[in-house]
Enzyme design. Structure first.
Site, PDB file in Angstrom:
ATOM      1  N   HIS A 114      -0.644  -8.340   1.770  1.00  0.00           N
ATOM      2  CA  HIS A 114      -0.781  -8.718   3.172  1.00  0.00           C
ATOM      3  C   HIS A 114       0.298  -9.686   3.617  1.00  0.00           C
ATOM      4  CE1 HIS A 114      -5.395  -7.686   3.093  1.00  0.00           C
ATOM      5  NE2 HIS A 114      -4.619  -6.667   2.776  1.00  0.00           N
TER       6      HIS A 114
ATOM      7  N   ASP B  89      -4.160  -8.550  -1.361  1.00  0.00           N
ATOM      8  CA  ASP B  89      -4.363  -9.505  -0.273  1.00  0.00           C
ATOM      9  C   ASP B  89      -3.032 -10.238  -0.050  1.00  0.00           C
ATOM     10  OD1 ASP B  89      -5.561 -11.441   1.554  1.00  0.00           O
ATOM     11  OD2 ASP B  89      -7.483 -10.905   0.673  1.00  0.00           O
TER      12      ASP B  89
END
Length: 395
Positions: free
Chosen positions: A242, A219
């Site tokens: 991310h 993430d």
């Protein structure tokens, strides 16, 4: 005379170095082994760790909780203050979480502690693979909460350095309501496909510095959330993951402003995003302002520069109104490298609260491979450009 001054400078430098070393070694040490901890990776050592912490925390001097080399299984535990003096959590050994989801949102917590130091070179093993299959929050509103590996709540004037965290069940590190915390020389690692394994999440905190670290996650490498101010991130390697994100903001009524962020001298490698600001389409107001993203290398990043004010990770989302988050005073400076997508710069701002005072200076991004020139895309942006712009600016 100059020689005398030079010798005096050397003398005082040595004096202060020896004094600091003496201070480090004079800390009263509480070895968890002396409280019954067993390094076999199977027995829960929570009781021994808490007893060592409680005794160290009660000292009116510098104290140290010491975890020798070995593998210690540790159930969910909260180390609480306030302590009577500065305290170090020195983990030369490795800490292993229990298998499975654990039925809690936190594995290891430090709360209400001033002058805390977490260090030692050891590893936090979250045993994430045993819990990730339980993460169905994208489709189940009553999903089971998985534990963050290490949580700092209301911690001040503190430092985390020289530790590793692998395979967290949820985020690796979470800072909430913290002030003046340095995070440096850490390594966080989880597979790219692992769900919600953010590297470092920061919320309602001030004066947080992250430096000289490698963050490889499933993430956000770093997520800067509601109420965070004066955040500095430098010399960080991010990827996979991310990227470094502000937000998401505006999902909840009462979200606070995010102000004062510098991201510099960082590398993003193979990430979904580079530097990102994201907000929901909702009526909840707040401001995201005074950000600088500079001296950043993008290596095969899908979305190197992105503002997304229509954030919707799991459609369908309520789109009752345009985002009410005001983004302003944001500078992108000296950002270069390669993009995996055709649109390397995407600034999708709110129709109701357009982005204000956005500055692009010396952007040099190339398309990975031979797919043709890159593009920029803008919506509701007010700003200015300087220097080289590749791709060409869209405002």
């Amino acid at each position: 005379m100059a020689l005398q001054l030079g010798l005096a400078g050397v003398f005082f430098a040595l004096f202060f170095l020896l004094a600091s070393l003496k201070g480090a070694h004079s800390a009263k040490t509480f070895n968890v082994r002396n409280y019954g901890a067993v390094a076999n990776g199977r027995i829960d050592n929570r009781k021994a760790f808490l007893e060592a912490w409680d005794e160290a925390c009660s000292q009116e001097e510098v104290s140290r909780v010491y975890i020798p080399k070995g593998v210690y299984m540790l159930g969910t535990v909260e180390f609480s203050g306030p302590c009577k003096g500065p305290i170090t959590f020195s983990m030369e050994g490795d800490l292993r979480a229990p298998d499975g989801p654990m039925n809690t949102d936190t594995w290891i917590a430090f709360r209400y502690v001033d002058e805390l130091r977490v260090e030692g070179g050891g590893t936090l093993d979250g045993q994430g693979a045993s819990a990730w299959p339980y993460n169905d929050c994208h489709k189940n509103t009553k999903c089971q909460s998985l534990p963050i590996s290490i949580r700092l709540d209301f911690v001040t004037n503190s430092r985390i350095e020289n530790i590793r965290s692998i395979d967290s069940k949820n985020a690796h590190i979470n800072l909430f309501a913290c002030n003046n915390v340095n995070v440096s020389k850490i390594e966080l690692s989880a597979p790219a496909e692992s769900p919600n394994t953010d590297g470092i999440k920061i919320g309602s905190s001030t004066d947080i510095r992250i430096s000289s670290s490698r963050l490889r996650t499933g993430d956000d490498c770093v997520a800067i959330l509601s109420g965070s101010t004066n955040i500095d991130i430098s010399d960080v390697f991010c990827g996979p993951g991310h990227g470094i994100s502000v937000g998401s903001l505006g999902k909840y009524e009462g979200d606070d402003d995010v102000k004062g962020l510098v991201v510099s001298n960082c590398t993003f490698s193979g990430t979904d995003n580079g530097v990102r600001i994201k907000s929901w389409e909702s009526p909840w107001k707040c401001t995201a302002s005074n950000f600088i993203f500079e001296d950043i290398f993008m290596d095969k990043v899908r979305n190197p520069i992105i503002i997304d004010q229509t954030y919707c990770p799991h459609p369908p989302c309520s789109k009752e109104t345009a985002s009410h988050v005001q983004i302003e005073d944001v500078t992108y400076r000296n950002i270069w490298g390669t993009s995996r997508s055709e649109i390397a710069v995407s600034l999708d701002c709110s129709k109701k609260y357009p982005c204000k005072n956005i500055e692009m200076r010396d952007i040099n991004l190339s398309h990975l491979g031979n797919e043709g020139p890159l593009k920029s895309w803008c919506s509701y942006v007010d700003g200015r450009v300087y220097g080289r712009q590749k791709p060409p600016a869209c405002f």
